[in-house]
Design a protein around this motif. Sequence first.
Motif, short mmCIF file in Angstrom:
data_model
loop_
_atom_site.label_atom_id
_atom_site.label_comp_id
_atom_site.label_asym_id
_atom_site.label_seq_id
_atom_site.Cartn_x
_atom_site.Cartn_y
_atom_site.Cartn_z
N LEU A 1 -12.42 17.66 22.95
CA LEU A 1 -12.20 16.49 22.11
C LEU A 1 -10.72 16.10 22.21
O LEU A 1 -9.84 16.87 21.83
CB LEU A 1 -12.58 16.82 20.67
N HIS A 2 -10.47 14.90 22.74
CA HIS A 2 -9.10 14.46 23.02
C HIS A 2 -8.81 13.13 22.34
O HIS A 2 -9.66 12.24 22.32
CB HIS A 2 -8.89 14.31 24.53
N VAL A 3 -7.60 13.00 21.81
CA VAL A 3 -7.17 11.76 21.17
C VAL A 3 -5.83 11.33 21.74
O VAL A 3 -4.91 12.14 21.88
CB VAL A 3 -7.04 11.93 19.64
N VAL A 4 -5.72 10.04 22.07
CA VAL A 4 -4.44 9.43 22.43
C VAL A 4 -4.06 8.52 21.27
O VAL A 4 -4.71 7.51 21.01
CB VAL A 4 -4.54 8.63 23.74
N ASP A 5 -3.01 8.90 20.55
CA ASP A 5 -2.59 8.25 19.31
C ASP A 5 -1.47 7.25 19.63
O ASP A 5 -0.38 7.64 20.04
CB ASP A 5 -2.11 9.32 18.33
N THR B 1 -4.17 16.40 21.90
CA THR B 1 -3.67 15.23 21.19
C THR B 1 -2.36 14.77 21.81
O THR B 1 -1.41 15.55 21.92
CB THR B 1 -3.43 15.53 19.70
N SER B 2 -2.33 13.50 22.23
CA SER B 2 -1.13 12.91 22.83
C SER B 2 -0.68 11.73 21.98
O SER B 2 -1.50 11.04 21.39
CB SER B 2 -1.42 12.43 24.26
N TYR B 3 0.63 11.50 21.95
CA TYR B 3 1.19 10.41 21.15
C TYR B 3 2.00 9.47 22.04
O TYR B 3 2.87 9.92 22.80
CB TYR B 3 2.09 10.96 20.05
N LEU B 4 1.73 8.17 21.92
CA LEU B 4 2.54 7.17 22.59
C LEU B 4 3.44 6.49 21.56
O LEU B 4 3.16 6.53 20.35
CB LEU B 4 1.66 6.13 23.27
N SER B 5 4.50 5.84 22.03
CA SER B 5 5.46 5.24 21.12
C SER B 5 4.85 4.10 20.31
O SER B 5 5.15 3.93 19.13
CB SER B 5 6.68 4.73 21.88
N SER B 6 3.97 3.32 20.93
CA SER B 6 3.32 2.19 20.24
C SER B 6 2.27 1.60 21.16
O SER B 6 2.23 1.91 22.36
CB SER B 6 4.34 1.12 19.87
N HIS C 1 2.40 -1.10 22.43
CA HIS C 1 3.10 -1.91 23.42
C HIS C 1 3.26 -1.17 24.73
O HIS C 1 3.39 -1.79 25.80
CB HIS C 1 4.48 -2.29 22.87
N ASP C 2 3.22 0.16 24.69
CA ASP C 2 3.45 0.97 25.88
C ASP C 2 2.16 1.11 26.69
O ASP C 2 1.57 2.18 26.78
CB ASP C 2 3.96 2.35 25.47
N MET C 3 1.74 0.03 27.30
CA MET C 3 0.50 0.06 28.06
C MET C 3 0.64 0.85 29.36
O MET C 3 -0.32 1.45 29.85
CB MET C 3 0.00 -1.36 28.35
N THR C 4 1.86 0.87 29.92
CA THR C 4 2.09 1.68 31.12
C THR C 4 1.91 3.16 30.81
O THR C 4 1.23 3.89 31.54
CB THR C 4 3.50 1.44 31.68
N GLY C 5 2.50 3.60 29.69
CA GLY C 5 2.33 4.99 29.28
C GLY C 5 0.88 5.33 28.99
O GLY C 5 0.41 6.42 29.33
N LEU C 6 0.17 4.37 28.39
CA LEU C 6 -1.25 4.59 28.11
C LEU C 6 -2.04 4.74 29.40
O LEU C 6 -2.90 5.63 29.51
CB LEU C 6 -1.80 3.43 27.28
N SER C 7 -1.77 3.91 30.36
CA SER C 7 -2.48 3.98 31.65
C SER C 7 -2.26 5.32 32.32
O SER C 7 -3.19 5.93 32.86
CB SER C 7 -2.03 2.84 32.56
N ILE C 8 -1.00 5.80 32.30
CA ILE C 8 -0.69 7.09 32.91
C ILE C 8 -1.41 8.22 32.18
O ILE C 8 -2.02 9.10 32.81
CB ILE C 8 0.83 7.33 32.91
#
Length: 211
Positions: free
Chosen positions: A74-78, A95-100, A102-109
């Motif tokens: 069970l994985h979550v990208v927050d 569980t991973s956290y992105l800055s916001s 807005h960071d679609m590049t980070g989300l894609s990676i």
Amino acid sequence: MAYSTPEVLPVDEFAPGTSLLISGPPLTRKRELMIRLLGGDPDEETIMVTTKLGAGKLLERFREWNGDRQPGLLHVVDCVTKTRGLGTVRETETTSYLSSPHDMTGLSIELSGQFRRAHASDRPIRFGVHSLSTFLMYHDLQRVYRMLHVLTGQIESVGGLGVFVVDSPTDREQSILTQLIDGVVETRETDEDCELRLRGLGGRAAGWRSY
């Protein structure tokens, strides 16, 4: 109201690689519906992207409605906790956290890595995003379309199930986004309950029904 997801939407009968868009106004329990549809078999991989609810709360609700999962399934990208200061940020294996959002590049990676890892495990995969509407606030429609194109392609390639939530999209947003979607789950609120109906996928579960 408790309900049995297979009775409302027969997702286990859908072809591997199917993607659904849950579309409707606020207060129609779209997040709950997405989480329940992602429940599936306890041995399946589940990956969720959240832009409105912190990872801890999302995991709590998933386990409440679907039961727990084996470690690592069970994985979550927050995408919300850091930008809104909703709670403690603690990276874990699941569980991973992105800055916001807005960071679609980070989300894609991040998601590319998640799909590679899940695919290597050779387990069925269920994937969900709540909500595309937040990404539409930060990016233009074509950018969100490109992201959705990549994600639905990854879901198809691994034979998984994708569930994407959007809040009351405009006609143009609905028209563009549904080009990449196999079925649209529409939701609405009535005097007594919330209802849904499915468009596409051969008309299964086509009529309005409570959930």
